[in-house]
Each structure stands twice: as structure tokens, then as C-alpha cells.
Design an enzyme around this catalytic site. Structure first.
Site, mmCIF file in Angstrom:
data_model
loop_
_atom_site.group_PDB
_atom_site.id
_atom_site.type_symbol
_atom_site.label_atom_id
_atom_site.label_comp_id
_atom_site.label_asym_id
_atom_site.label_seq_id
_atom_site.Cartn_x
_atom_site.Cartn_y
_atom_site.Cartn_z
ATOM 1 N N LYS A 11 -81.630 -17.199 12.043
ATOM 2 C CA LYS A 11 -80.646 -18.264 12.227
ATOM 3 C C LYS A 11 -79.352 -17.835 11.538
ATOM 4 O O LYS A 11 -79.344 -17.504 10.353
ATOM 5 C CB LYS A 11 -81.145 -19.576 11.633
ATOM 6 C CG LYS A 11 -80.252 -20.770 11.924
ATOM 7 C CD LYS A 11 -80.347 -21.194 13.383
ATOM 8 C CE LYS A 11 -81.549 -22.084 13.620
ATOM 9 N NZ LYS A 11 -81.609 -22.599 15.012
ATOM 10 N N THR A 56 -86.642 -20.041 14.111
ATOM 11 C CA THR A 56 -85.330 -19.986 13.454
ATOM 12 C C THR A 56 -84.971 -21.355 12.878
ATOM 13 O O THR A 56 -84.246 -21.433 11.874
ATOM 14 C CB THR A 56 -84.241 -19.515 14.422
ATOM 15 O OG1 THR A 56 -84.060 -20.474 15.474
ATOM 16 C CG2 THR A 56 -84.589 -18.159 15.014
ATOM 17 N N HIS A 249 -48.069 -3.834 6.857
ATOM 18 C CA HIS A 249 -46.756 -3.192 6.813
ATOM 19 C C HIS A 249 -45.637 -4.198 6.552
ATOM 20 O O HIS A 249 -45.603 -5.291 7.129
ATOM 21 C CB HIS A 249 -46.488 -2.474 8.133
ATOM 22 C CG HIS A 249 -47.517 -1.434 8.470
ATOM 23 N ND1 HIS A 249 -47.723 -0.312 7.705
ATOM 24 C CD2 HIS A 249 -48.412 -1.361 9.499
ATOM 25 C CE1 HIS A 249 -48.686 0.416 8.247
ATOM 26 N NE2 HIS A 249 -49.120 -0.203 9.324
#
Length: 300
Positions: A11, A56, A249
Site C-alpha cells: 500500500k 494491502t 541557475h
């Protein structure tokens, strides 16, 4: 007949928030937890038999139940509790990998009213990954991501290769900025060994930031190595650290159309570029250690 290879299930991204009430003063812990389980799973893939499968949904429920029953304390500690539970409670599960993100909340002072108001900390996210394999043992990775740092000077970039497509000008003074993602591997044998995960994480974070600030940089690669080396030199519990540093940058804005000189002794104006960006990644190891952190683990 095709053969089944590596497989796992679980899960992903269970969000668990635990509030601890100490009278009028409350404490807040906020995690995102992803569970991946492996083991004797051939039949569920070949025939659809679910006899070996822990659902799950059960893994999600375990996360919530453990947060209440055991508390969290640190993402590493919580991950260890979960990984040990899954591999020791089910004979068909032989490997558990728990990935965690921890979101820090700062207390908003409320004089005379206890402490129940919080502000989400914007200084990055703490991460962890705990893996337990019944044959290979334990591995604990700690980390952080989204920690934005910037130096306004003490950074140069020149002497690089040139070809017909190179247009970048050399610079002897530039802004150096990055969003730090780091993942480091602990020298830790298992649950019987005591470890202060919170203190270790805080100290490692300090070393990374201190190295960024103190390094006179001729390249972001040099800065990265300096940050990783400082952690290895100062944190004996860590054998390996991998860093991913995007070069955020900052270009000088062109003010000549307005008859203005930009880069002067009293300062300059920059354009902060969003993308594209350079991406610098590397692993720094303790002498004799073996690299085990996947090369793409810090830039998924």
C-alpha cells in the site's frame, strides 16, 4: 512458459497524523508511509491464488494501529517496527521495505492557552527507507529532500570543455543555488542495537548545510563531494551518502537596453531560471564501504 521475476506489492502513500495530548499541550507527528512486501508470491501471479497474500488494506490498517499503539518517535523507528512486524508475523512474507516521509510542524505560540496550533515547516521533508529481509538482514536509509540553499558568492565556473555548441560564458563569481536531496546509509545491525535516529538526522543535516556554506566552489560537483565527505568524516554511524543537486541557475538580467550596468560593486539583479537545470548526482563512501544505495534513489 515465461518465468516470474522480482515482484512486490503493498500500500503506497498512507498518510498518518498522530496527535499526542499532554494536557493542554499537544504534539503532532505527520508521516506518509509506503509499504512494499515480497516473498512466496508465485501462485498469486500464476494462478490467482491469494492464500499467501496479506491484503494491502491490512498493511494500511497496521500503519494506523501501530501509530496509536507504539507511537512514531522517528520515521526510522516507525519503519523498523513495521518491517519487523510484516516479516515476522507472516511466513509467506520474507522481505519488507518501508518508505517514509516526515512533515515537520512548528508550534505557533499561544500564551496561556496551551499548545495546539501548528505551522507547517517549509525547510524540506525528512525521509527514510527501512528494509528487512529474513536472509539479508536490515538496511536503514535516512534522508532529506527539498532543502533549498543558496550562496550569493564564493562560487566560480570556468575552464570547462568547449565544442561548437558551447555558448556558456565563464564566470569568476556567481550565485550558486540548489535543492538538496540526500540519502544516507547507516551502519546498523538490527533492532537490538540502540540508535538515536532524531539526533543523528539533525546532526547530519547540520553537516550538509555547513559544508555547503563553507565550500568555496569551482563546480557544483566539488560542492557535492564536500558535503558528502563532511558527513562521512563527522558521522561515524554513516557509511554511504548519495546526493542529488539540481543547479538552480541564476542569470544576470540584461539591463543594457535601459542604459544601466547591472553587476556592480554594490550588487546585481538576477533572473532565477526554473528549467531546464543541470543535475549533479554522486555517492560518497567511507573507505572500504560498498555502494548499496541505488543510483536513481535520489531522483525518482
Amino acid at each position: 512458459m515465461p518465468t516470474l521475476g522480482q515482484n512486490q506489492y503493498g500500500k503506497a502513500e498512507t498518510r498518518v497524523v498522530r496527535v499526542t495530548r499532554d494536557g493542554a499541550t499537544h504534539h503532532l507527528e505527520d508521516l506518509k508511509v509506503s509499504v512494499a512486501l515480497s516473498g512466496d508470491m508465485d501462485e498469486v501471479h500464476y494462478s490467482g491464488s491469494n492464500a499467501a497474500v496479506l491484503t494491502t488494506d491490512a498493511t494500511k490498517n497496521t500503519v494506523f494501529a501501530f501509530a496509536k499503539e507504539h507511537g512514531i518517535g522517528s520515521p526510522e523507528r516507525f519503519g523498523i517496527l513495521l518491517a519487523r512486524h510484516f516479516t515476522e508475523s507472516q511466513p509467506t512474507l520474507t522481505r519488507a521495505r518501508i518508505r517514509l516521509e516526515s512533515y515537520v510542524w512548528e508550534r505557533v505560540p499561544t500564551p496561556g492557552e496551551g499548545g495546539h496550533s501548528f505551522l507547517r515547516d517549509g525547510r524540506g521533508v525528512r525521509t527514510a527507507q527501512v528494509t528487512h529481509d529474513t536472509e539479508d538482514g536490515w538496511e536503514v536509509l535516512s534522508g532529506l529532500t527539498g532543502v533549498t540553499v543558496l550562496n550569493t558568492t564564493h562560487s566560480e565556473f570556468h575552464g570547462f570543455l568547449r565544442d561548437r555548441y558551447t555558448t556558456l560564458a565563464e564566470t569568476r563569481d556567481r550565485v550558486l543555488a540548489t535543492d538538496v536531496t540526500a540519502l544516507w546509509r547507516h551502519r546498523w545491525a538490527g533492532p537490538a542495537e540502540e540508535h538515536d535516529w532524531n539526533a543523528s538526522h539533525a546532526a547530519t543535516r547540520r553537516q550538509l548545510l555547513d559544508a555547503f556554506a563553507r565550500t568555496y566552489s569551482y563546480s557544483l560537483q566539488q560542492t557535492l563531494y564536500g558535503m558528502g565527505a563532511r558527513v562521512i568524516d563527522h558521522r561515524p554511524e554513516i557509511d554511504e551518502i548519495r546526493l542529488s543537486l539540481p543547479n538552480k541557475h541564476h542569470f544576470l538580467a540584461d539591463l543594457t537596453p535601459f542604459g544601466m550596468e547591472n553587476d556592480t560593486e554594490d550588487g546585481a539583479v538576477y533572473f532565477a531560471a526554473d528549467r531546464p537545470y543541470g543535475l549533479i548526482e554522486a555517492t560518497v563512501l567511507r573507505d572500504g564501504a560498498t555502494a548499496r544505495i541505488p543510483v536513481d534513489a535520489t531522483n525518482l
